[in-house]
Scaffold this motif. Structure first.
Motif: not given
Lengths: 349, 349
Positions: A13-14, A272-274, A279-280, A337-338
């Motif tokens: 989960g990097s 998968g991302t912040w 969004e979720y 910019k994630e």
């Protein structure tokens, strides 16, 4: 036919730094602030369909204790430990051989431990149909997600017109597309997001390995009598590191021609991302995702603010930011910019 | 005449939230990241001029142990404890009466424990001159700071033409001015910043209390034989809370007509705000004040970034911010809005 669920829980989960660390990755965290880890949510989501004796967790050895703690009801023998990180293909082959040693005639669903699904009833009813279809036909079933937007962060399944029990044939696995291509995909209605969840019989998937990626089965199946025996772990520790390091998508899915998809719109996200967590999740009146019991937030919007809930917070004047404050690390980063966060992480000591 | 230094260390440092807390206020913190607290720096700054037996710390009872820990060489009897927070006038009167009980003929400097001074040699040489002048004349000496900018955060001393041993008479104490007025003050060369440091003989200050604010001496000096005795603390615990709650500026300085000032440009700051800490400190090439051993800071300028030094930090895209991350609290606030931080603090639970 006996049905199993195999939950893969060995990832690191990097991308969820700093909340997710190698010592305690994303799937073991209560990342939604619901009092349950993603793994616990995954387990409970499947439990009404598959009894706990038939739920297996495949994880890296270092997470054995975390799994045991978090799923204390699960029989200990249902935690399969990988001694090395060799990607998903060896992990799935190992699970298949283990189940085969338990019972000759079985099917299983392969599930991720760190995804979320809002409509759990729909998920289970789809899974049920997928089991039925793969048990009656020698096919691999993919669980595709009906796209709700031209997301460039997911792989896509290209769907053909041939059907099996109402499931459309998967013509091709497509890597993450450009925005332009993603828009075409969504508009055509012939594509689904690849959720990474697959359903098959033990026989079908072992046959597929033998056909498309025999090295893995050759390495793992040198002593088939040791699976589901007291010596299984010792044996796996010895042979598993010699398997090819490859994903099941590359090893099997992109080559097999017996793949059928069942699509659903069920509020799925791979978190998968912040930004995808943002969004979720439900947001407050300023469109902030705020996990805190004691925060003063002024002129802050469209942001994620995640700290230890008991921490006092005063934040002013940030728009569209990711703010994550953990015991050992602090992240303040523009949400848009994630994708550059990974690069910044490399510069840390 | 025996010279004493009295360091006031009872303040709560509320403006330095979240680093400063009531349990451990600003003066006890290594706020400059130099390996010493402000109190320790104040003590060591005065030590070449005044032997430790003649350095007294006046603090609130709750900080007795902190003072003892931080100044382990100091004789325990030199820590005077206030049982209540009654502002600076009772604190100074108590110190004067205590010193008087030790020795009849003494002078002392009253110093803040949470200020910084870059040119320590100059500070001591000025203090020496101040001691000499007040010992030879029945006057109060103020230590004024030659203004380097029209700062609206300080009080000002209006200086007259009358002189005593080269020191100019203080005509009036001025409250914090508007910017326009501050500019006039600085241009006129007839004003100095009030540093809050004063030098006087025990006789002069006790006489001044008797003349301008007799209530405090009446309350404190009911049993003068108990000062510098084993019963002092018990006695102070009983009488001190009954003294008038008032600053020495209001009680004495605005009324006395025997005040003379010695001015100096010695790199002084009262570190009254985060912005003043920023101004005072050395910055890196992006004009950031960054206390961290492991930070990745991208597109960040003119900001204060203060966390536990071992904490990993990734920050991107902030200009002119205060970012302070402590064990229990996180502050992210625009530097030029600092005056509104107090209001935000009130909204915290």
């Amino acid at each position: 036919m006996k049905r199993y669920a195999v939950i893969m829980a060995g990832g690191v989960g990097s991308r969820f730094w700093p909340s997710s660390t190698e010592a305690k990755p994303k799937q073991f965290l209560d990342i939604l602030g619901k009092g349950q880890s993603l793994l616990q949510m995954t387990y409970e989501r499947i439990l009404p369909l598959i009894p706990k004796d038939q739920i297996l967790i495949v994880t890296n050895k270092q997470y054995y204790n975390l799994v045991k703690e978090q799923l204390s009801e699960l029989p200990e023998d249902n935690i399969l430990c990988e001694p090395s990180r060799n990607n998903t293909a060896p992990c799935i082959a190992y699970a298949a051989l283990h189940i085969k040693a338990r019972i000759n005639d079985a099917s299983f669903a392969i599930l991720a431990s760190d995804h979320v699904i809002k409509d759990e009833e729909k998920f289970r009813s789809i899974l049920n149909k997928a089991f039925e279809t793969c048990e009656q036909n020698d096919i691999i079933v993919t669980l595709g997600i009906t796209p709700t937007r031209p997301d460039t962060g997911y792989g896509y399944l290209q769907l053909g017109s041939t059907q099996q029990n109402g499931l459309r044939k998967v013509e091709e696995f497509k890597e993450k597309p450009s925005l332009e291509t993603a828009i075409e995909y969504v508009e055509s209605k012939n594509y689904a997001w690849n959720s990474g969840m697959f359903i098959w019989t033990v026989k079908t998937i072992i046959d597929s390995f033998n056909k498309y990626c025999p090295q893995i089965i050759e390495v793992l199946n040198q002593a088939p009598q040791l699976f589901n025996s007291p010596s299984e772990q010792e044996y796996i520790d010895e042979v598993y590191p010699h398997t090819e390091n490859i994903s099941v998508d590359y090893a099997i899915m992109e080559k097999a021609d017996n793949i059928y998809n069942i699509s659903a719109d069920m509020g799925w996200s791979d978190l998968g991302t912040w930004a995808s967590l943002y969004e979720y999740s439900d947001k407050d009146e300023n469109n902030n995702l705020l996990h805190s019991d004691n925060a003063v937030v002024i002129e802050v919007g469209n942001s994620i603010i995640k700290t230890n809930p008991s921490k006092k917070i005063i934040i002013r004047g940030l728009e569209n930011f990711i703010i994550v404050d953990d015991q050992d690390a602090l992240l303040i980063f523009p949400k848009d910019k994630e994708q550059e966060l990974k690069e910044a992480l490399k510069s840390l000591k």
